[in-house]
Design an enzyme around this catalytic site. Structure first.
Site, PDB file in Angstrom:
ATOM      1  N   ARG A  51       4.205  28.912   1.838  1.00 48.65           N
ATOM      2  CA  ARG A  51       4.881  29.289   2.894  1.00 48.65           C
ATOM      3  C   ARG A  51       6.060  29.725   2.855  1.00 48.65           C
ATOM      4  NH1 ARG A  51       1.293  25.928   4.182  1.00 48.65           N
ATOM      5  NH2 ARG A  51       2.067  24.740   2.373  1.00 48.65           N
ATOM      6  N   THR A  52       7.184  29.066   2.254  1.00 51.06           N
ATOM      7  CA  THR A  52       8.473  29.444   2.287  1.00 51.06           C
ATOM      8  C   THR A  52       8.675  30.994   1.450  1.00 51.06           C
ATOM      9  OG1 THR A  52       9.040  27.218   2.341  1.00 51.06           O
ATOM     10  CG2 THR A  52      10.960  28.866   1.833  1.00 51.06           C
ATOM     11  N   LYS A  80      14.163  31.408 -20.891  1.00 52.98           N
ATOM     12  CA  LYS A  80      14.661  31.745 -22.206  1.00 52.98           C
ATOM     13  C   LYS A  80      16.206  30.745 -22.022  1.00 52.98           C
ATOM     14  CE  LYS A  80      12.796  36.280 -22.115  1.00 52.98           C
ATOM     15  NZ  LYS A  80      13.381  37.643 -22.113  1.00 52.98           N
ATOM     16  N   ARG A 101      14.667  29.149  -4.476  1.00 56.78           N
ATOM     17  CA  ARG A 101      14.402  27.810  -4.521  1.00 56.78           C
ATOM     18  C   ARG A 101      14.519  27.389  -5.888  1.00 56.78           C
ATOM     19  NH1 ARG A 101       8.916  25.310  -1.793  1.00 56.78           N
ATOM     20  NH2 ARG A 101      10.317  25.436  -0.194  1.00 56.78           N
ATOM     21  N   HIS A 129      16.887  22.074   2.857  1.00 59.48           N
ATOM     22  CA  HIS A 129      15.781  23.287   3.058  1.00 59.48           C
ATOM     23  C   HIS A 129      16.040  23.761   4.456  1.00 59.48           C
ATOM     24  CE1 HIS A 129      12.525  25.540   3.009  1.00 59.48           C
ATOM     25  NE2 HIS A 129      11.396  24.711   2.558  1.00 59.48           N
TER      26      HIS A 129
HETATM   27  C1  NCD Z   1       8.449  21.522   1.872  1.00 58.87           C
HETATM   28  C2  NCD Z   1       9.344  21.954   0.885  1.00 58.87           C
HETATM   29  O1  NCD Z   1       9.081  22.461  -0.109  1.00 58.87           O
HETATM   30  O2  NCD Z   1      10.142  21.074   0.824  1.00 58.87           O
HETATM   31  N1  NCD Z   1       7.479  22.525   1.933  1.00 58.87           N
HETATM   32  C3  NCD Z   1       7.781  23.749   2.697  1.00 58.87           C
HETATM   33  O3  NCD Z   1       8.667  24.569   2.566  1.00 58.87           O
HETATM   34  N2  NCD Z   1       7.239  24.206   3.848  1.00 58.87           N
HETATM   35  C4  NCD Z   1       7.796  20.400   2.340  1.00 58.87           C
HETATM   36  C5  NCD Z   1       6.948  19.859   0.879  1.00 58.87           C
HETATM   37  O4  NCD Z   1       6.722  20.391   0.064  1.00 58.87           O
HETATM   38  O5  NCD Z   1       6.508  18.622   0.917  1.00 58.87           O
END
Ligand code: NCD
Length: 317
Positions: A51-52, A80, A101, A129
Site C-alpha cells: 500500500r505505502t 553492495k 522506507r 510511519h
Molecule cells: C504498516 C507498516 O508498514 O508499518 N503497513 C502499512 O504501511 N500500511 C503496518 C504493518 O505492516 O503491519
C-alpha cells in the site's frame, strides 16, 4: 525545504489544511491531474510494502508526475554496502521528492540531512510511519467530521507497530481523546510513548489484555498485525500471532457506530467475516491514503500555497 519524518513535523493547523486539500482532491481529482507535470517521485523502499509504495506511486501518477525507484534493499546498491546518505545524494539529482522506507529507525532522517530534495519517511523500523497517520487522521475526520471526543482502542502489537506510535503522537494533540491500549503484556507500547507522550500530556489511557473488555466503550478500534519481522525469535512470534482475532462475536459487543480501522496488511487478526460489517473501514482507509499523499507531495514540492504555518515556532504545537 521541509521533510516529513514524524507526524509532529506538522502542527495541528498545518494538518488541518493538508486534510482540507486532500478532501478537495478527493472531491475534484480532475483539478489536480497535471499539477506535477515534469516532476519525479523516487520511492526508495528497503523493506517490503504494498500500500505505502503503490499509493505513493499512484498519488504521483494521479498528479501527472512520474515515478522511479526500487522496492527492496536487494535490488539497490544497499546490497553492495552503500549508505543511505550516499544514495540520497545521488537520488537528489534524479528526482524532485523521495519517499523512503527502511528497517533501521532513523534512516530516513539521516537521508534527509544529506538530501537536496524533500524526504518523506514511509516507515522506519518499529519507530514511525507518518503518512499512515495522515491516512488514519483523514479517515477519522472524513467519517466523524472532526477529530475529538473519541475513545480509541489500539489492539495488537503496540510495541513494534510503528503505525500505532505515530498515531498516538498525533492524536494526543486533539481535544478529549482517550485510549484503551489492548495488547499482551509483552507487546505493550514502548516506555517513551507511555511516559513522554501519554503521561506527559495527561491523556486518559488504560492498558489491558482482553479485547472483549474494551469493546463496548470504543468509538474506534484500530487493529494491528503482530510485526513478525521485528521479533528476535520465531517462537515468541508464534505464541503471540493469534492472540487477537476480531470476529463477529466480538463485533456484537461494540457500539453500532464504532469504526474498525487497520493499516493493513491483515494476517489473522480480523476474521474475513467482519469485512462485510458496515463498521469495517479498513479498505476505504487504504483508498484515503492516496489523497493525503497527493496533498503531501503537492505541499512539500511547494506547488500549493498556504498549507504551512507562517510562524514556524508552531511546528510542535
Ligand atoms: C504498516 C507498516 O508498514 O508499518 N503497513 C502499512 O504501511 N500500511 C503496518 C504493518 O505492516 O503491519
Amino acid at each position: 525545504m521541509r521533510h516529513l519524518m514524524s507526524p509532529l513535523d506538522l502542527s495541528v493547523s498545518e494538518l488541518k489544511r493538508l486534510m482540507d486539500l486532500a478532501q478537495d482532491i478527493e472531491e475534484h481529482p480532475e483539478d489536480y491531474n497535471t499539477k506535477c507535470n515534469g516532476k519525479k517521485l523516487a520511492t526508495c523502499f528497503y523493506e517490503p510494502s504494498t500500500r505505502t509504495r503503490l499509493s505513493f506511486e499512484a498519488a504521483m501518477l494521479n498528479l501527472g508526475g512520474s515515478v522511479l525507484g526500487f522496492s527492496s534493499a536487494d535490488s539497490s546498491s544497499a546490497a553492495k554496502g552503500e549508505s543511505v546518505s550516499d544514495t540520497i545524494r545521488v537520488i537528489s539529482s534524479y528526482a524532485d521528492i523521495c519517499a523512503m522506507r527502511h528497517p533501521k529507525e532513523g534512516a530516513p532522517l539521516v537521508a534527509s540531512i544529506h538530501s537536496g530534495i524533500p524526504v518523506i519517511n514511509a516507515g522506519d523500523g518499529g519507530h514511525q510511519h507518518p503518512t499512515q497517520t495522515l491516512t488514519d487522521l483523514f479517515t477519522i475526520r472524513s467519517l466523524r467530521g472532526e477529530i475529538k471526543d473519541l475513545t480509541i482502542g489500539l489492539c495488537g502489537d503496540l510495541k513494534f507497530g510503528r503505525t500505532v506510535h505515530s498515531l498516538i503522537e498525533a492524536l494526543v494533540r486533539y481535544p478529549n481523546i482517550r485510549f484503551k491500549l489492548i495488547s499482551p503484556e509483552e507487546l505493550r507500547v514502548p516506555d517513551y510513548i507511555r511516559e513522554e507522550v501519554l503521561v506527559r500530556n495527561n491523556i486518559p489511557f488504560e492498558e489491558l489484555e482482553r479485547l472483549e473488555n474494551a469493546m463496548p466503550d470504543l468509538d474506534i478500534l484500530y487493529m494491528t498485525r503482530v510485526q513478525r519481522e521485528r521479533f528476535f525469535n520465531e517462537e515468541d512470534y508464534v505464541r503471540m500471532k493469534d492472540f487477537y482475532i476480531l470476529d463477529k462475536d466480538k463485533m456484537a459487543l461494540a457500539k453500532e457506530d464504532m469504526m474498525v480501522l487497520h493499516p493493513l496488511p491483515r494476517v489473522n487478526e480480523i476474521s474475513v467475516d467482519v469485512d462485510d460489517d458496515p463498521r469495517a473501514f479498513y479498505f476505504k482507509q487504504a483508498k484515503k491514503g492516496v489523497y493525503v499523499r497527493m496533498a503531501l507531495i503537492l505541499t512539500l514540492l511547494g506547488l500549493v500555497e498556504g498549507i504551512f504555518d507562517e510562524d514556524k515556532e508552531d511546528y510542535h504545537a
